[in-house]
Design an enzyme around this catalytic site. Structure first.
Site, mmCIF file in Angstrom:
data_model
loop_
_atom_site.group_PDB
_atom_site.id
_atom_site.type_symbol
_atom_site.label_atom_id
_atom_site.label_comp_id
_atom_site.label_asym_id
_atom_site.label_seq_id
_atom_site.Cartn_x
_atom_site.Cartn_y
_atom_site.Cartn_z
ATOM 1 N N SER A 131 -7.221 -12.511 4.449
ATOM 2 C CA SER A 131 -8.161 -11.900 5.386
ATOM 3 C C SER A 131 -9.496 -12.640 5.319
ATOM 4 O O SER A 131 -9.782 -13.345 4.347
ATOM 5 C CB SER A 131 -8.378 -10.432 5.028
ATOM 6 O OG SER A 131 -9.426 -9.894 5.803
ATOM 7 N N HIS A 132 -10.332 -12.452 6.324
ATOM 8 C CA HIS A 132 -11.703 -12.954 6.255
ATOM 9 C C HIS A 132 -12.512 -12.145 5.242
ATOM 10 O O HIS A 132 -13.535 -12.598 4.758
ATOM 11 C CB HIS A 132 -12.379 -12.851 7.621
ATOM 12 C CG HIS A 132 -12.043 -13.973 8.545
ATOM 13 N ND1 HIS A 132 -10.773 -14.187 9.010
ATOM 14 C CD2 HIS A 132 -12.808 -14.977 9.063
ATOM 15 C CE1 HIS A 132 -10.777 -15.266 9.797
ATOM 16 N NE2 HIS A 132 -11.985 -15.752 9.840
ATOM 17 N N SER A 133 -12.041 -10.935 4.961
ATOM 18 C CA SER A 133 -12.801 -10.023 4.100
ATOM 19 C C SER A 133 -12.042 -9.757 2.807
ATOM 20 O O SER A 133 -10.868 -9.368 2.835
ATOM 21 C CB SER A 133 -13.026 -8.706 4.854
ATOM 22 O OG SER A 133 -13.243 -7.651 3.955
#
Lengths: 201, 132
Positions: free
Chosen positions: B13-15
């Site tokens: 994920s980007h996060s």
């Protein structure tokens, strides 16, 4: 190409990206996730930090090293895209290319970027600058280092009315129209930086 | 020993929080029966994805049966593709990136994997979520 020249090319590219990081981020905030400037700055700072080592390598290896650094450090989709461009150039270029060989190598590297990004020119991306610059480069003639920056700048401007088809900007659909693509802008900045060094040579 | 044979799952994920949360949901479903790794964030700890970290996650979740990667947005996919290409050649063909939503895809893929299914079956199960 001697080490000093490669060193100056790296410095010029890095300085251009770092100096325009906020502008790139602002462009990306308008139509994307707003990280393009910071991501590119992080990548080129890493390239600059390794510039002595990179510039000591033969041109193809230097480009591969730049590409690998961008891939590992940028942290956004632009890392693999610019990394693929640099690695593709490294793969396609001889150590001392002619203008025609350099233009052909750029053409092959752009094909690599197209497959990496699953994209084509006309979709409001960096390709909209790279493709016309490569075409003008391949057409050759006098004063390339003076003409190509203008081709790049005009091509970046031409992304303003385009609708984004690829990348985060495509989520905006019609609302992506009216903004310059940040990847087109960073490509234009790099073309200008490289040509400036060739003009000063 | 049997656990090592199940297909591994990698969440990108980007996060970091999304990656960690999705991994929690996977573990709730399959426990430790599936090799699992989750990565999120760029090298500075901000939102983004990191090729080196993705390669590390593939190593961590490695299984001889292969690894299925679930990604969120564009850069996660591009960086995952790059990471796969940088893996040793004999492993590359046993790594797939699923065209599926991250959380649902990870849970579905892991559930399929926990039953000992092949990499193709794991991917197909995740991708069914896309209506395929």
């Amino acid at each position: 190409m001697d080490q000093g020249f490669k060193r100056r090319l790296i410095a010029a590219m890095g300085e251009a990206i770092i100096a325009h990081a906020e502008e790139l981020t602002a462009l990306d905030s308008a139509i994307g996730d707003g990280d393009h400037g910071l991501n590119m700055k992080r990548g080129f700072e890493a390239v600059l930090a390794d510039a002595d080592n990179i510039s000591a390598k033969p041109l193809p290896d230097a480009l591969k090293a730049i590409g690998m650094t961008l891939v590992m450090k940028v942290g956004g989709a632009s890392g693999p895209l610019y990394g693929t461009l640099a690695m593709g150039l490294g793969k396609a270029l001889p150590a001392a290319p002619s203008v025609a060989e350099a233009a052909a190598a750029l053409g092959r590297a752009i094909e690599d970027v197209k497959s990496r990004g699953k994209s084509e020119a006309g979709q409001k991306t960096m390709l909209d600058v790279l493709v016309p610059v490569q075409a003008a480069f391949a057409a050759g003639g006098a004063g390339l280092a003076t003409r190509l920056p203008a081709v790049a700048a005009e091509a970046a401007d031409a992304t303003v009315p385009m609708k984004a088809i690829r990348g985060r900007a495509s989520f905006l659909g019609e609302r992506s129209i009216g903004h310059m693509d940040p990847g087109a802008r960073s490509s234009s900045l790099l073309v200008q930086a490289i040509c400036r060094v060739f003009n000063e040579a | 020993m049997g656990e090592q044979k199940n297909v591994g799952i990698v969440i990108v994920s980007h996060s970091a929080k999304v990656a960690e949360g999705a991994a929690d949901m996977v573990r709730q479903m399959v426990g430790d029966s599936v090799p699992l790794a989750a990565v999120g964030g760029n090298a500075d700890g901000g939102l983004g994805t990191d090729v080196g970290a993705i390669m590390g996650a593939i190593d961590k979740a490695w299984s001889e049966s292969g690894v299925a990667i679930l990604v969120d947005l564009g850069g996660a996919e591009t960086n995952s593709e790059m990471a796969v290409e940088m893996m040793p050649e004999d492993r590359r063909e046993r790594i797939v990136i699923c065209n599926a939503p991250l959380v649902e895809g990870a849970v579905m893929a892991a559930t399929e994997a926990s039953g000992g299914s092949s990499l193709d079956a794991v991917r197909a199960t995740a991708e069914e979520l896309m209506g395929g």
